[in-house]
Write a protein that holds these residues in place. Structure first.
Motif: not given
Ligand code: GLU
Length: 447
Positions: A207-212
């Motif tokens: 996941v990325n920084e936005q938790r996506k």
């Protein structure tokens, strides 16, 4: 019998960081258990059955050093075998023909224009032990009769995947979590074929920084892009190994051989793993710093010699560059930053970064006085790191400013930027007094 693990990517035209992590974990399992690492390209989809779709992928795997023991095998070449298994399932009435409206059609011979569906048994529970996720179970009542053969005469992914794993004697299927839901269907197919099922390990989502979930559109997901930006392959694999796994002694940055020693697929955890660019950069900086000087010089060459450098080959000065190498190696985060760190020692005029100019000159009320004072102080001081540093420190102190802040306008006047190699060493080692004075004077005249 030793383990046989496989990396089985579907070609996408590039190597995704998530795929690279899967490739790495399979490779680590093979290397740490003395097993065999098999590469299989799952190209049954006609769209993906083109050489240029896999070339990049193979090149990036090699760049990462994840070399395989067997393969690459191409799934598309097993089509006859896939057809044979589908026909056998039809013969056993475990599958049936159906038309374009999904209506069952009588008969049990594969035919152009008709698809084949696997008959889902009723009221069964399919259960398996996933190395990462523990016991996983699915009720067949929640699953539909699924297509195993397309009406255009090609196998569906799950069928080809199951048949190839069985035929290749694969013992471990380590792969992305997104594939988990297909496992019960694959298990039913393997059972129907009388084949053993491999041990599954489903790696946590990235996941990325936005938790996506990482996406091609939003995130930097191509391994080739990291290579081009000057990441080292050893830093890349080191970082990828930390996505879902961690060494027992918590020493995260280390050579791959040590990771092979310590790796155990059982230690992978199932929590989503954050693909952290800052950390990747830090891991890369550490590996860059740890390179032997000559190795660093060798590997930095493409960034110093290529056509893309801001200087010409006449501007370039090897002696000066070699004096700078130690300073730069300490500070660099990626090799692609290298030209920006050294261009000012080759070019007539520094390359000006407008943000740096604004911050260190326009917005700093003391910039003019710092430049004037430093110009004077450097006119007749001795030319070495200590004396230059002392001179600038004193000018700053006379204005009540600490060195960290005081040197900013000097750095921008000489190098064009606020970020770069250690300033005083660089000046003392690689620049002559007159050039430095000229640059300070030129900057001053613009304020
Ligand atoms: N070909 C599949 C993919 O790229 C992976 C299949 C597997 O690992 O079992 O998504």
């Amino acid at each position: 019998m030793s383990d046989r693990v496989r990396f089985a990517p579907s070609p996408t035209g590039f190597l995704h960081v998530g795929s690279a992590r899967t490739a790495l974990f399979n490779w680590l399992h093979a290397r740490s258990t003395g097993g065999t690492y098999v590469l299989r390209i799952e190209d049954t989809d006609a769209e993906r059955n083109r050489p240029e779709m896999t070339e990049g992928l193979l090149a990036e795997l090699e760049w990462l050093g994840l070399t395989w023991d067997e393969g690459p095998f191409y799934q598309s070449q097993q089509k006859e075998r896939h057809r044979e298994v589908v026909q056998d399932l039809l013969d056993k009435e475990l599958a049936y023909l159906c038309d374009a409206d999904n209506e069952p059609v009588k008969g049990n011979q594969i035919k152009d224009g008709l698809a084949v569906r696997f008959r889902m048994p009723q009221g069964e529970i399919i259960e398996f032990e996933d190395v990462v996720r523990g016991t996983v179970s699915f009720a067949t009542d929640d699953l539909e009769d699924f297509v195993i053969w397309r009406s255009n005469g090609t196998p569906m992914f799950l069928l080809a995947n199951a048949v190839d794993d069985a035929d290749m004697g694969i013992t471990h299927a380590i792969r992305g979590e997104d594939l988990l839901s297909g496992v019960p269907k694959v298990i039913l197919l393997l059972n129907a074929m009388g084949a053993e099922q491999p041990t599954y390990a489903h790696l946590p989502l990235l996941v990325n920084e936005q938790r996506k979930k990482l996406s091609k559109r939003r995130d930097d997901v191509s391994i080739a892009d990291y290579r081009e930006r000057g990441y080292l392959p050893e830093a890349m694999v080191n970082y990828l190994a930390l996505l879902g796994w961690g060494p027992p002694d918590d020493v995260e940055i280390r050579p791959l051989e040590e990771i092979v020693e310590l790796f155990a697929i059982e230690d992978v955890n199932k929590a989503a793993a954050f693909f952290d660019l800052k950390k990747l950069e830090f891991v890369n900086a550490t590996h860059l710093r740890d390179l032997e000087k000559n190795d660093f010089i060798e590997r930095a060459k493409p960034w110093i010699e290529g056509d893309a450098t801001p200087w010409t080959s006449e501007n370039f000065n090897q002696d000066r560059y070699l004096k700078m190498v130690d300073l730069v190696q300490e500070k660099l985060r990626t090799l692609s930053d290298l030209p920006r760190f050294v261009d000012f020692i080759f070019l007539e005029e520094p390359v000006e970064d407008p943000d740096s100019w604004n911050k260190a000159m326009v917005k700093a009320p003391f910039a003019s006085e710092m430049l004037d004072g430093t110009f004077k102080a450097l006119t007749d001081c001795e030319w070495n790191t200590e004396t230059i540093k002392e001179a600038v420190t004193e000018v700053g102190e006379s204005l009540g400013i600490k060195l960290g802040k005081a040197q900013a306008p000097i750095r921008v006047a000489i190098t064009g930027r606020t970020v770069g190699p250690p300033l005083f060493e660089a000046i003392a080692l690689c620049m002559d007094r007159q050039t430095v004075l000229d640059r300070i004077a030129r900057a001053r005249s613009r304020l």
